[in-house]
Structure formats: structure tokens, C-alpha cells
Design a protein around this motif. Sequence first.
Motif, PDB file in Angstrom:
ATOM      1  N   GLN A  30       0.823  -1.210   0.000  1.00 12.72           N
ATOM      2  CA  GLN A  30       0.000   0.000   0.000  1.00 12.72           C
ATOM      3  C   GLN A  30       0.857   1.261   0.000  1.00 12.72           C
ATOM      4  O   GLN A  30       0.602   2.205  -0.755  1.00 12.72           O
ATOM      5  CB  GLN A  30      -0.931   0.000   1.209  1.00 12.72           C
ATOM      6  N   SER A  34       1.259   4.205  -2.951  1.00 10.66           N
ATOM      7  CA  SER A  34       0.844   5.586  -2.704  1.00 10.66           C
ATOM      8  C   SER A  34       1.916   6.592  -3.095  1.00 10.66           C
ATOM      9  O   SER A  34       1.624   7.775  -3.269  1.00 10.66           O
ATOM     10  CB  SER A  34       0.482   5.773  -1.224  1.00 10.66           C
ATOM     11  N   TYR A  62      -7.686   8.031  -5.238  1.00 11.20           N
ATOM     12  CA  TYR A  62      -7.248   6.940  -4.359  1.00 11.20           C
ATOM     13  C   TYR A  62      -7.366   7.345  -2.889  1.00 11.20           C
ATOM     14  O   TYR A  62      -7.915   6.602  -2.066  1.00 11.20           O
ATOM     15  CB  TYR A  62      -5.803   6.558  -4.688  1.00 11.20           C
ATOM     16  N   CYS A 100      -5.781  -0.552 -13.360  1.00 11.16           N
ATOM     17  CA  CYS A 100      -5.006   0.668 -13.596  1.00 11.16           C
ATOM     18  C   CYS A 100      -4.043   0.482 -14.769  1.00 11.16           C
ATOM     19  O   CYS A 100      -3.904   1.357 -15.634  1.00 11.16           O
ATOM     20  CB  CYS A 100      -4.217   1.052 -12.344  1.00 11.16           C
ATOM     21  N   ARG A 113      -8.368   3.426  -9.749  1.00  8.45           N
ATOM     22  CA  ARG A 113      -7.731   3.882  -8.509  1.00  8.45           C
ATOM     23  C   ARG A 113      -8.714   3.854  -7.344  1.00  8.45           C
ATOM     24  O   ARG A 113      -8.337   3.608  -6.197  1.00  8.45           O
ATOM     25  CB  ARG A 113      -7.175   5.292  -8.698  1.00  8.45           C
ATOM     26  N   GLN A 116      -8.772   0.327  -6.194  1.00 10.52           N
ATOM     27  CA  GLN A 116      -7.570   0.135  -5.378  1.00 10.52           C
ATOM     28  C   GLN A 116      -7.756   0.702  -3.980  1.00 10.52           C
ATOM     29  O   GLN A 116      -7.372   0.089  -2.979  1.00 10.52           O
ATOM     30  CB  GLN A 116      -6.381   0.840  -6.033  1.00 10.52           C
ATOM     31  N   GLY A 117      -8.344   1.891  -3.910  1.00  7.49           N
ATOM     32  CA  GLY A 117      -8.528   2.556  -2.626  1.00  7.49           C
ATOM     33  C   GLY A 117      -9.447   1.805  -1.696  1.00  7.49           C
ATOM     34  O   GLY A 117      -9.245   1.800  -0.474  1.00  7.49           O
TER      35      GLY A 117
END
Length: 470
Positions: A30, A34, A62, A100, A113, A116-117
Motif C-alpha cells: 500500500q 501511494s 485513491y 489501472c 484507482r 484500489q482505494g
Amino acid sequence: MPAPPLPSPLPAASAQKPLLWLVSLAIFMQMLDSTIVNTALPAMARSLGESPLQMQSVVFSYALAVATFIPASGWIADRFGTRRTFLSAIVLFTLGSLACALSPTLQWLVAARVLQGVGGAMLLPVGRLAVMRSVPREQFLSAMSFIAIPALIGPLLGPTLGGWLVEVWSWHWIFLINLPIGVIGIVAALRIMPDHYGQQQHRFDLAGYLMLALGMIALSLALDGISTLGSSHVLAVVGIAALAGYWLHAANSRNALFPLSLFKVISFRIGILGNLFSRIGSGAMPLLIPLLLQVGMGYSPMTAGMMMIPVALSGMAAKQAAVKLVERFGYRRILMINTVCVGLAMASFALINADQPLWLRLLQLAIFGGVNSMQFTVMNTVTLRDLDMRQASSGNSLLSMVMMLATGFGAATAGSLLSTFGAHLGGHGATAALHATFLCVGAITLSSTLVFWQLPDNRPHPRAVENVAE
């Protein structure tokens, strides 16, 4: 209502290391993701046919998704178990990474995204919860210190690795690199992750959650669209109304996500507000610095990534200095002085030009990394230090949500300012727009000094800031 399954027995000491490595792997994945994106934004913009100064939605979508789903992560883990929730988080994060990499347009990339978040919102809190419920109290401190290491290594490797992947292959690989890590995490979680459930089942505060989520999303979109559409004003009003509705709801609810009693603790109240406003500027910098280095200074993606190493290294060193400084001078004095230093360090990037020697730029980046890291450490500690055991869980979740929300606000604000200055300073190029934006985010950070001014002038509990991670 059927009783929840009995929690798994505490693992023996020899079985704790695999769990700690698994949670560390998830945190590393993670934290790497980021930071790895930032140096690739100009390459993404060229590939997708977009302006590099308008790629903030890749960052803020995100952060907003993580902030929106963090409040639900604890309840989901208590209801469905830590193993099932953790596995779902890794699967969502990995699928989001694949989406992505396959994105043909900016809109597709932003949607991926968000996916993903959603996974990232559950990875860290659920992994930490599993450790808290599995590790004996006498070993808890060393366990938390162990899993905090990836949170420091990820930002150190991310920008340089992202720049290298963009130069050697393409920006798609900054997401594809998550696939083997995710597969390893899924296989390991099936074998290692304990299955803990909450001791008490309670109803999820769905009404409060929806109002809170609507408020965060509306305000973020309003900030992101400040320079283009009049509808941003409507979104801002909707967001404020939703948050006001949540405040009234929480005042009359027994199972509110974040009880208003938290805000009766003065250090928590000031710490949360200070985190929100101070981190808007900090959330803008990971977007702005790579853009300045690549678009404004003409650096390659890899060189721009390597220029971020002093930021991470000085940040790691500053965490140790924060302990001694706070013990000697107290939270209030350190936060007021350091907030001014952070704001001035941000604004100083407006002075960068191509004629300056390299050592001066590296020194400037190192100073910013040090004061920014110290700000995070001291702010987090002062926010949580006076909460009792009943308030600790919800207070920590609210802090995590505000941290990510402010990061999203920072990226959205930076994008809006860049768009505005780009339109008004078009004849002066992208560098002028970047310089003006640095001055603005520095001023935003300086204004948060007024929040920390309200802190009582007291000293910390003994060694209270030693083990607070970003």
C-alpha cells in the motif's frame, strides 16, 4: 441472532513472525503504491493525452476512496472476520492494480484507482487489528514497531522505483508490480491470517456513514472543480450540509461511527483540526515536487525519483529527533514553530530555478522532509494521547480517515490552483504556475498554526511519541 464464531486462539510466539511478515507485506504494497505513482504522472499524461498539470485526480481519487471506506473497515472485520476481510482487501487492491495498468483513458484510470482505494482502506487497519488480537500484550510494542518499518521503506523506494520503471519500460509497470506481491499475499493470508471476530455484534451506523461519505466526496469534488465549473459551489454546499447532518445525527445516536464525546477531549479536537488543515499542504507536495522536477526543470523520471530520497531519509531521522524536542519543549511550542517551518519550506520551492547548484536543491528537499515528518509524528501523538481505552479505537479510525481525506484535499487543491494559475499565467509557462501554487499551499499550512496555538502548554506523557508512525 446467532452468536459470532469464537475467536481463534492466540498464536504461539514461534507462529507470530509469519503474521507480522504478512501484515508488513500488505503495508509495504500500500505504501509503495501511494508514492510510486507521483513520479510517473507526466508519463501517464503523455500516454493518455492529458495535461501533466491536470493529473491530480489520479492521486486524490485513491486517497478519497481510502478515506471513505476506512470508517467501515473495523465493523466489516468484526462482522465477517479478519481473514475474510483481509483476503478481500488484497484481492480488490490487486484487481484494481491490474485495471489501472490496462486503463486506456484518464477516466478509466481514476475508476481503477477508486477500486484500489477500497482495498487499501482495509489492508492497514485490518492487518493492524489482527496483530492487536493475536500478539500478547508484552510483545505488542515490538510487533507494532516491526510492522511500521514498511511504512518508512515504501516512501523511500517508491519515487525512485517509479521513475526507473517509467524509463526502462512504461508507467503501466508501476501497477503491474503489485500483481505478484498481491498473489503472494493472497496465498500467505490463506495459510497465516487468523480469523478473529468482534466480541460484541452491533448494528452498523449506515445513515451516519452515508452522510459522512457524501460530505467527504462532495467537498473533494468541489475542491477539484474550483477553477472550472460553477457546480463546485453546489457541491461545496451539499458537502457542508451532509457533514452538518452527520453532526446532528451523531449527537442523538448511541452507535455513531465517531461519537461526539471524542471532541470533548481538547487535545483530540485540536489535533484533528490541525491534521486536516496542515495536511492539505503536505498532501499537495508529493504531486507538486515531481511535476516541478520533470515539467519545470526537465529532469528524467528516474532522476526526479532519486531526488526524493533525501526527503524520505531526513523524515526517518526526524522521527527520532521529535521525541527529544517534544519532551523538552512540549507539544504546543514545537507544533507552532514546526508548522511555520513546514509552511516556509513549502513556499521556498517557488524559488527553485535551473541556475541553482544541485546541492542546494538536495538540501532544500532534505529540510522539507525533516520538518514535514516531525509535523506528522507530533500531530498524531497529540491527537491520540489523552483518549481513554473506550475512545481509542474510534479516535484512531477518525484520525486515519482525516489523514487520507486531507491528502485527497491537498491533491485536489493543488490541481485546481495549477489549472487556475496555468490559465492566468499561460505566457509564463508551467513553471510559473507551479511556483505560484507552492506559495499558496505554503500559506495554507502556515494558517494551521492558529489551530495549534489553542493547545495547552504541557509536556507529553513519558516516551509518548516514541512509537507513533506516519
